[in-house]
Enzyme design. Structure first.
Site, PDB file in Angstrom:
ATOM      1  N   CYS A 106      35.601  89.304  -2.280  1.00 21.48           N
ATOM      2  CA  CYS A 106      36.130  90.272  -2.674  1.00 21.48           C
ATOM      3  C   CYS A 106      37.117  89.924  -3.839  1.00 21.48           C
ATOM      4  CB  CYS A 106      37.103  91.015  -1.972  1.00 21.48           C
ATOM      5  SG  CYS A 106      37.945  92.213  -2.447  1.00 21.48           S
ATOM      6  N   ASP A 107      37.076  90.250  -5.418  1.00 23.70           N
ATOM      7  CA  ASP A 107      37.869  89.057  -6.609  1.00 23.70           C
ATOM      8  C   ASP A 107      38.866  90.115  -6.840  1.00 23.70           C
ATOM      9  OD1 ASP A 107      36.424  91.704  -7.537  1.00 23.70           O
ATOM     10  OD2 ASP A 107      35.074  90.749  -8.878  1.00 23.70           O
ATOM     11  N   THR A 108      39.348  91.084  -5.519  1.00 16.80           N
ATOM     12  CA  THR A 108      40.113  91.730  -6.680  1.00 16.80           C
ATOM     13  C   THR A 108      41.547  91.448  -5.450  1.00 16.80           C
ATOM     14  OG1 THR A 108      38.944  93.669  -6.403  1.00 16.80           O
ATOM     15  CG2 THR A 108      41.668  94.149  -6.564  1.00 16.80           C
TER      16      THR A 108
ATOM     17  N   CYS B 196      35.203  90.118   5.330  1.00 15.61           N
ATOM     18  CA  CYS B 196      34.646  90.629   3.705  1.00 15.61           C
ATOM     19  C   CYS B 196      35.072  89.080   3.124  1.00 15.61           C
ATOM     20  CB  CYS B 196      34.751  91.368   2.533  1.00 15.61           C
ATOM     21  SG  CYS B 196      34.371  91.456   1.196  1.00 15.61           S
TER      22      CYS B 196
ATOM     23  N   HIS C 261      33.286  97.674 -17.050  1.00 14.73           N
ATOM     24  CA  HIS C 261      34.797  97.202 -17.074  1.00 14.73           C
ATOM     25  C   HIS C 261      34.808  95.641 -17.842  1.00 14.73           C
ATOM     26  CE1 HIS C 261      34.918  96.537 -13.112  1.00 14.73           C
ATOM     27  NE2 HIS C 261      35.505  96.531 -13.432  1.00 14.73           N
TER      28      HIS C 261
ATOM     29  N   CYS D  11      43.918  95.260   3.122  1.00 11.34           N
ATOM     30  CA  CYS D  11      42.715  95.581   3.537  1.00 11.34           C
ATOM     31  C   CYS D  11      42.583  94.969   4.788  1.00 11.34           C
ATOM     32  CB  CYS D  11      42.063  94.868   2.540  1.00 11.34           C
ATOM     33  SG  CYS D  11      40.388  94.528   3.209  1.00 11.34           S
TER      34      CYS D  11
ATOM     35  N   GLU E 193      37.234 104.344  -3.445  1.00 19.23           N
ATOM     36  CA  GLU E 193      36.324 103.174  -3.422  1.00 19.23           C
ATOM     37  C   GLU E 193      37.032 102.897  -1.895  1.00 19.23           C
ATOM     38  OE1 GLU E 193      36.732 101.204  -6.431  1.00 19.23           O
ATOM     39  OE2 GLU E 193      35.265 102.634  -8.258  1.00 19.23           O
TER      40      GLU E 193
ATOM     41  N   PHE F 165      43.922 104.193 -11.945  1.00 19.02           N
ATOM     42  CA  PHE F 165      42.973 103.539 -10.856  1.00 19.02           C
ATOM     43  C   PHE F 165      44.458 103.048  -9.297  1.00 19.02           C
ATOM     44  CE2 PHE F 165      39.671 103.520 -11.888  1.00 19.02           C
ATOM     45  CZ  PHE F 165      39.024 102.491 -11.412  1.00 19.02           C
TER      46      PHE F 165
END
Length: 209
Positions: A49-51, A46, A203, A31, A115, A25
Site C-alpha cells: 500500500c502507498d496510501t 497487504c 493522477h 484498514c 474502493e 475523495f
C-alpha cells in the site's frame, strides 16, 4: 456513529472505469489489512500500500459526529454543476461506511462509489463497487462493477479472479521500483487476455492528487 476520516478533497478519479471523472475523495482512516505504520508493514496482510490512511489530520479530515455532518463536509467540496460523485476509500472504507452515511450522501445528490479490498460485505445502496483484492486476504465480495487487480502480485494471478461476477476487469501495474517492467507485463497480459483492461494511475502521471 462517529466517523474517522483522514482527508476529503476534490480531484479527478485517476484509475479504472471512471478515470478522468471529477470526484470528491472521502478517505476513511484505518484498514483491516495493515495498521498503516511502517514498523508493521513486513507483517501486514497487504504490504505494498502507498496510501497514508493513519489518523484524521489530512485536508478536510477529522472526526464527524454523525452521517449528516460527514455528508455536509463532502458536499462542501463539490463545485456547482455536474453530477456529484464521491469515492469512498481508505484504508478500508467498509469498516465505517454504513447505511446512515450512504443515505445522507444520497440526500446531498451524490452518486457513491467505493474502493474496497473485498474482505467485508457492503451495506445496500452503494452505486459503484470497485474491489481490489489482495493475495493473502480472505475475499468475501466477489461481485460488483469493477475488479481492479494490482499486478504483478505474488499469489494473485489474474486467473484466480477472472470468473468472478464483475462488469469490468482491470490490471493496474504495481507502483514500485519496477513500475516500468510491471506496466509492460500488465500490457502484455491484457493483449493476451482481452477480458482485462489496463488501468494506469493517471493522477500520478499528470501530477494531481
Amino acid at each position: 456513529m462517529t466517523y474517522s476520516v483522514k482527508e476529503i478533497y476534490y480531484t479527478l478519479q485517476g484509475e479504472g472505469a471512471h478515470a478522468g471523472r471529477a470526484a470528491v475523495f472521502l478517505r476513511f482512516s484505518g484498514c483491516n489489512l495493515w495498521s498503516g505504520l511502517e514498523r508493521d508493514r513486513a507483517d501486514a496482510t497487504c504490504r505494498f500500500c502507498d496510501t497514508d490512511f493513519v489518523g484524521t489530520d489530512g485536508p478536510g479530515g477529522g472526526k464527524f459526529a454523525d452521517a449528516e455532518a460527514l455528508a455536509e463536509a463532502v458536499a462542501a467540496e463539490w463545485p456547482k454543476g455536474g453530477k456529484p460523485y464521491v469515492v469512498c476509500t481508505g484504508g478500508e472504507p467498509l469498516l465505517q461506511l454504513d447505511e446512515a452515511a450512504i443515505a445522507a450522501l444520497h440526500r446531498k445528490g451524490f452518486e457513491i462509489g467505493i474502493e474496497t479490498n473485498g474482505t467485508l460485505l457492503p451495506p445496500p445502496g452503494i452505486d459503484w463497487i470497485c474491489v481490489s483484492p489482495k493475495a493473502d486476504a480472505d475475499q468475501k465480495l466477489t461481485r460488483g462493477n469493477e475488479l481492479k487487480l494490482i499486478y504483478p502480485q505474488a499469489g494473485a494471478p489474474p486467473e484466480r479472479y477472472a470468473g468472478q461476477d464483475f462488469q469490468n476487469f482491470f490490471l493496474q501495474p504495481m507502483d514500485n521500483e519496477a513500475r516500468a517492467a510491471n506496466t509492460e507485463a500488465a500490457t502484455r497480459y491484457c493483449l493476451a487476455h482481452p477480458q482485462w483492461r489496463l488501468s494506469l494511475q493517471t493522477h500520478k502521471l499528470i501530477g494531481i492528487r
